[in-house]
Motif scaffolding. Structure first.
Motif, PDB file in Angstrom:
ATOM      1  N   ILE A 124       1.352  -1.202   0.207  1.00 40.96           N
ATOM      2  CA  ILE A 124       0.107   0.047   0.076  1.00 40.96           C
ATOM      3  C   ILE A 124       0.374   1.144   0.132  1.00 40.96           C
ATOM      4  O   ILE A 124       1.812   1.221   0.699  1.00 40.96           O
ATOM      5  CB  ILE A 124      -0.829  -0.182   0.951  1.00 40.96           C
ATOM      6  CG1 ILE A 124      -1.833   0.737   1.686  1.00 40.96           C
ATOM      7  CG2 ILE A 124       0.005   0.363   1.976  1.00 40.96           C
ATOM      8  CD1 ILE A 124      -3.109   1.125   1.983  1.00 40.96           C
ATOM      9  N   GLU A 125       0.568   2.058  -0.549  1.00 38.02           N
ATOM     10  CA  GLU A 125       1.295   3.433  -0.684  1.00 38.02           C
ATOM     11  C   GLU A 125       0.328   4.811  -0.263  1.00 38.02           C
ATOM     12  O   GLU A 125      -0.612   4.718  -0.486  1.00 38.02           O
ATOM     13  CB  GLU A 125       1.704   3.908  -2.038  1.00 38.02           C
ATOM     14  CG  GLU A 125       2.680   3.491  -2.819  1.00 38.02           C
ATOM     15  CD  GLU A 125       2.772   3.412  -4.948  1.00 38.02           C
ATOM     16  OE1 GLU A 125       2.950   4.643  -4.842  1.00 38.02           O
ATOM     17  OE2 GLU A 125       2.927   3.047  -5.428  1.00 38.02           O
ATOM     18  N   VAL A 126       0.600   5.563   0.560  1.00 39.81           N
ATOM     19  CA  VAL A 126       0.146   6.457   1.052  1.00 39.81           C
ATOM     20  C   VAL A 126       0.944   7.464   1.072  1.00 39.81           C
ATOM     21  O   VAL A 126       2.227   7.623   1.861  1.00 39.81           O
ATOM     22  CB  VAL A 126      -0.403   5.605   2.934  1.00 39.81           C
ATOM     23  CG1 VAL A 126      -1.727   7.499   2.918  1.00 39.81           C
ATOM     24  CG2 VAL A 126      -1.291   5.155   2.225  1.00 39.81           C
ATOM     25  N   PRO A 127       0.405   9.280   0.466  1.00 41.64           N
ATOM     26  CA  PRO A 127       1.513   9.996   0.575  1.00 41.64           C
ATOM     27  C   PRO A 127       0.954  10.738   2.222  1.00 41.64           C
ATOM     28  O   PRO A 127       0.790  10.994   3.330  1.00 41.64           O
ATOM     29  CB  PRO A 127       1.801  10.950  -0.293  1.00 41.64           C
ATOM     30  CG  PRO A 127      -0.234  10.870  -0.578  1.00 41.64           C
ATOM     31  CD  PRO A 127      -0.201   9.367  -0.560  1.00 41.64           C
ATOM     32  N   GLN A 128       2.278  11.836   2.066  1.00 44.03           N
ATOM     33  CA  GLN A 128       2.260  13.055   3.238  1.00 44.03           C
ATOM     34  C   GLN A 128       0.997  13.372   3.609  1.00 44.03           C
ATOM     35  O   GLN A 128       0.644  13.918   4.521  1.00 44.03           O
ATOM     36  CB  GLN A 128       3.396  13.245   3.873  1.00 44.03           C
ATOM     37  CG  GLN A 128       3.473  13.892   4.587  1.00 44.03           C
ATOM     38  CD  GLN A 128       4.591  15.155   5.190  1.00 44.03           C
ATOM     39  OE1 GLN A 128       5.480  15.231   3.521  1.00 44.03           O
ATOM     40  NE2 GLN A 128       5.052  15.786   6.100  1.00 44.03           N
ATOM     41  N   ASP A 129       0.440  13.836   2.059  1.00 44.08           N
ATOM     42  CA  ASP A 129      -0.869  14.473   2.375  1.00 44.08           C
ATOM     43  C   ASP A 129      -1.764  14.413   2.631  1.00 44.08           C
ATOM     44  O   ASP A 129      -3.072  14.659   2.510  1.00 44.08           O
ATOM     45  CB  ASP A 129      -0.747  15.531   1.183  1.00 44.08           C
ATOM     46  CG  ASP A 129      -0.731  15.374  -0.627  1.00 44.08           C
ATOM     47  OD1 ASP A 129      -0.842  13.955  -0.114  1.00 44.08           O
ATOM     48  OD2 ASP A 129      -0.894  16.081  -1.537  1.00 44.08           O
ATOM     49  N   LEU A 130      -2.210  12.399   2.093  1.00 46.71           N
ATOM     50  CA  LEU A 130      -2.802  12.015   2.861  1.00 46.71           C
ATOM     51  C   LEU A 130      -4.581  12.262   1.848  1.00 46.71           C
ATOM     52  O   LEU A 130      -5.278  11.705   1.584  1.00 46.71           O
ATOM     53  CB  LEU A 130      -3.616  11.987   4.201  1.00 46.71           C
ATOM     54  CG  LEU A 130      -2.702  11.935   5.564  1.00 46.71           C
ATOM     55  CD1 LEU A 130      -3.833  12.931   6.715  1.00 46.71           C
ATOM     56  CD2 LEU A 130      -2.565  10.205   4.787  1.00 46.71           C
ATOM     57  N   SER A 131      -3.408  12.599   0.196  1.00 43.23           N
ATOM     58  CA  SER A 131      -4.418  12.840  -0.952  1.00 43.23           C
ATOM     59  C   SER A 131      -4.872  11.654  -1.637  1.00 43.23           C
ATOM     60  O   SER A 131      -5.962  11.631  -2.308  1.00 43.23           O
ATOM     61  CB  SER A 131      -3.881  14.174  -1.760  1.00 43.23           C
ATOM     62  OG  SER A 131      -2.710  13.292  -2.271  1.00 43.23           O
ATOM     63  N   PHE A 132      -3.964  10.495  -1.939  1.00 45.18           N
ATOM     64  CA  PHE A 132      -4.776   9.627  -2.363  1.00 45.18           C
ATOM     65  C   PHE A 132      -3.860   8.239  -1.237  1.00 45.18           C
ATOM     66  O   PHE A 132      -3.284   8.507  -0.901  1.00 45.18           O
ATOM     67  CB  PHE A 132      -3.891   9.623  -4.022  1.00 45.18           C
ATOM     68  CG  PHE A 132      -2.897   9.546  -4.181  1.00 45.18           C
ATOM     69  CD1 PHE A 132      -1.998   8.596  -3.430  1.00 45.18           C
ATOM     70  CD2 PHE A 132      -2.052  10.594  -3.897  1.00 45.18           C
ATOM     71  CE1 PHE A 132      -0.766   8.090  -4.539  1.00 45.18           C
ATOM     72  CE2 PHE A 132      -0.830  10.425  -4.247  1.00 45.18           C
ATOM     73  CZ  PHE A 132      -0.004   9.163  -4.309  1.00 45.18           C
ATOM     74  N   THR A 133      -5.041   6.856  -2.107  1.00 47.56           N
ATOM     75  CA  THR A 133      -3.604   5.373  -1.834  1.00 47.56           C
ATOM     76  C   THR A 133      -3.768   4.788  -2.596  1.00 47.56           C
ATOM     77  O   THR A 133      -4.552   4.709  -3.101  1.00 47.56           O
ATOM     78  CB  THR A 133      -3.976   4.953  -0.674  1.00 47.56           C
ATOM     79  OG1 THR A 133      -3.417   4.025   0.374  1.00 47.56           O
ATOM     80  CG2 THR A 133      -5.244   4.682  -0.668  1.00 47.56           C
ATOM     81  N   THR A 134      -2.741   4.469  -2.625  1.00 47.70           N
ATOM     82  CA  THR A 134      -2.419   3.162  -3.780  1.00 47.70           C
ATOM     83  C   THR A 134      -2.276   1.509  -3.189  1.00 47.70           C
ATOM     84  O   THR A 134      -1.440   1.422  -2.555  1.00 47.70           O
ATOM     85  CB  THR A 134      -1.139   3.157  -5.357  1.00 47.70           C
ATOM     86  OG1 THR A 134      -1.695   5.081  -5.998  1.00 47.70           O
ATOM     87  CG2 THR A 134      -1.215   2.823  -6.164  1.00 47.70           C
TER      88      THR A 134
END
Length: 647
Positions: free
Chosen positions: A149-159
């Motif tokens: 799972i990928e989640v960026p710092q700004d919580l704008s998406f998840t892959t």
């Protein structure tokens, strides 16, 4: 550093790219003349630097694929990427045998995802989700269908990165198309709960066959990546020519550790373990799903169901009656040790089990009236006379946990509540929430006096020993809707207590199917319900308590609560960015719910009452979330000795 990825911030990345481009372009800024002829040997020739084009488009936020995710970041994960199994399972547990369990009522559908019908018990066994929760952490997920799972710092998406080995039972690979189909189908045709649960998702995108990206609406929904990991993945190829919105008895295709072997509507359903289950060796599945066969037998009568267990017709039982636990099982089979009674500690919040007042009914619209109705529950007498002293009074929506509001508000909780002081009962800030205690000195008399005073303030008065509306003369009368035989005794006690206030309470017992239809349509005055809670409350609170959910069939806001303060507090709980803040915000929500007197709280026990025939093995460790039969196994020697369990 990024809570989820350990990546750099977007601003730092943009700056480094701009500097690199400028340095490359400036290589020609200081150069000698061609042919070695210097026009001014002491001075370099100055050449103007070219213009460097810089894109104004925002750069993609970096996110690193991870094996697991916690609501507060990777540092909170208990298990690293090299873990082989959860600590609370036996990775060497034998596979085999038959578990026979029971269910109450009946079923008329094999589709558990829609509002229609009563689905069979156990259908979750046939569906895998993107990720799996750890039972010994408050809220963490690890890979299943999604291996990363990928989640960026700004919580704008998840892959989600789909495991290339993931397969449905018919051998078809699981792809991004199946994930997208599942998400869209659940929110468009499934129970309204899914629309509420995933309301913060803006769109879903296919990156490639094994990658799917969920883009979020603006907001601070820290748990959204984790709850997306709970999505059951459905086969798009199976459902393309079928109507998902209807009940069905056609055996569906899944991808989980079990498939349906056979069933008889309203009587029994049997699952068989998938021998070539694609995920059986994954760390999240190792040591679980140990039974070759799981069968659920349905019983319409609780006493018959209990007798069936004692005769050995099924092997595992949770007992919810304190009286039966104390008196019903002292038979020769128990005395010989053929079956075992055990209290297994449970450290989970016990939630709110209560008589629910339907606030849509004008009768219960006034908080003073709802508060007065607390007089109807004589818990102390019930606990002595009927419950063998087994219970404690429920005085929190998160009882049995650190999330429960206690004493007076303080710290962050107080700071939050101060913002709404003019919208809250003044006593919320000056006294702990309390329920009538009839065992206290003059307890019943004081409770009766207080309740009558509240009813008078709200416009009700006694006439000929009947409580009536002062203006209209209409009597105070309602019906308590019940679905469990045996609860009539409790209803009779409440009826007697409320009659002292002049209130006419009737009660009616109906079957489970009728009851489900009635409460989903909010067609009741008062009924009983249990809101179960977790150690990490979040999005589900929206469909428990918010104004938006109050008129949506299929949600769990059976009380019909419409309170803007509660709406705000639910949002604060969901957006909490650390554990301590979550605790304080949940306590604030709990306190406001309590002082709303939307329900008449019942009782709880901090252990699970479990009975089982002595044919099982089980792990030594009981995880934070409590016991799960799916981590047990049939012991071959015990099975043969007892002639039960399939060996």
């Amino acid at each position: 550093m990024n809570r989820y990825t350990g990546g750099v911030r977007r601003t730092g990345l943009a700056s480094s790219r701009w500097i690199a481009a400028l340095m490359t372009a400036g290589m020609a800024m200081i150069m000698p003349l061609a042919g070695g002829q210097a026009q001014n040997a002491d001075k370099p020739k100055i050449i103007a630097a070219p213009t460097v084009p810089v894109s104004e488009e925002p750069l993609e936020v970096l996110a690193v694929p991870r094996h697991g995710i916690s609501v507060y970041g990777e540092a909170d994960l208990k298990y690293d990427e090299n873990f082989t199994h959860f600590d609370y399972v036996n990775p060497d547990a034998p596979k085999g045998g038959t578990l026979i369990d029971s269910a109450t009522g009946s079923f008329d559908s094999l589709n558990p995802f829609i509002l229609r019908g009563s689905p069979a018990v156990g259908l979750g066994l046939i569906y895998d989700t993107l990720m799996v929760a750890s039972m010994d952490e408050p809220f963490s997920k690890y890979g299943l269908i999604a291996e990363k799972i990928e989640v960026p710092q700004d919580l704008s998406f998840t892959t989600f990165h789909i495991n290339p080995s993931a397969r449905f039972h018919d051998g078809e690979p699981i792809t991004a198309d199946d994930v997208i189909f599942s998400f869209n189908t659940l929110i468009e045709q499934g129970s309204p709960v899914y629309r509420q649960y995933y309301a913060s998702v803006d769109r879903v995108e296919k990156i490639d066959d094994l990658k799917v990206k969920f883009v979020f609406k603006p907001g601070d929904n820290l748990e959204l990546p984790l709850i997306l990991g709970q999505i059951p993945v459905l086969p798009a190829h199976y459902w393309k020519d079928r109507d998902f919105s209807r009940t069905t008895f056609e055996i569906p295709v899944g991808s989980g550790p079990y498939r349906i072997r056979s069933f008889e509507p309203a009587r029994q359903i049997t699952y068989e373990r998938v021998k070539d289950y694609w995920a059986q060796d994954l760390p999240t599945q190792k040591g679980s799903n140990n039974f070759d066969v799981i069968r659920y037998d349905y019983y319409r009568d609780l006493d018959v169901e209990r007798q069936a267990f004692m005769s050995g017709a099924y092997y595992y039982r949770s007992e919810h009656s304190a009286r039966e636990w104390a008196t019903a099982y002292d038979i020769p089979a128990f005395q010989r040790g053929d079956f075992i009674k055990e209290l297994i500690p449970n450290r989970q919040p016990r939630g709110m089990q209560a008589f629910v007042l339907n606030n849509r009914n004008p009768l219960f619209a006034d908080r003073r009236v709802r508060r007065a109705l607390q007089y109807g529950m004589d818990f102390e007498w019930l606990n002595r006379a009927m419950f063998y002293g087994a219970y404690k009074r429920t005085d929190s929506y998160f009882v049995n946990s650190e999330l429960a509001a206690t004493g007076l508000p303080k710290g962050e909780e107080l700071i939050i509540l101060e913002q709404y002081r003019d919208q809250l009962p003044p006593e919320l800030f000056t006294e702990p929430y309390h329920l009538p205690n009839y065992d206290a000195e003059n307890g019943r008399r004081e409770a009766l006096r207080e309740s009558m005073a509240l009813l008078n303030e709200a416009g009700w008065e006694l006439r000929d020993m009947k409580l009536v509306n002062r203006e209209t003369g209409a009597p105070f009368k309602f019906t308590l809707l019940l679905r469990q035989p045996g609860v009539e005794k409790i209803a009779l006690m409440m009826q007697t207590r409320l009659r002292q206030l002049g209130i006419d309470m009737d009660f009616r017992l109906i079957d489970s199917g009728q009851w489900v239809n009635r409460i989903q349509a909010f067609d009741f005055d008062v009924t009983s319900f249990w809101w179960q809670q977790s150690l990490s409350p979040g999005n589900e609170q929206r469909w428990f308590w918010t104004s938006e959910s109050a008129d949506q069939p299929g949600t769990r806001n059976f009380a019909g609560i419409k309170n803007p303060v509660i709406d705000d507090l639910v949002d604060l709980v969901i957006s909490a960015d650390n554990r301590q803040s979550l605790v304080e915000r949940t306590r604030a929500l709990d306190r406001v719910l309590l002082w709303g007197d939307y329900v008449i709280p019942q009782w709880y026990q901090d252990s699970d009452r479990i009975l089982y025939w002595d044919i099982f093995g089980r792990p030594d460790e009981i995880p934070l979330m409590g016991n799960s039969i799916m981590n047990w196994w049939i012991d071959p020697e015990k099975s043969r000795a007892m002639r039960k369990g399939g060996y």
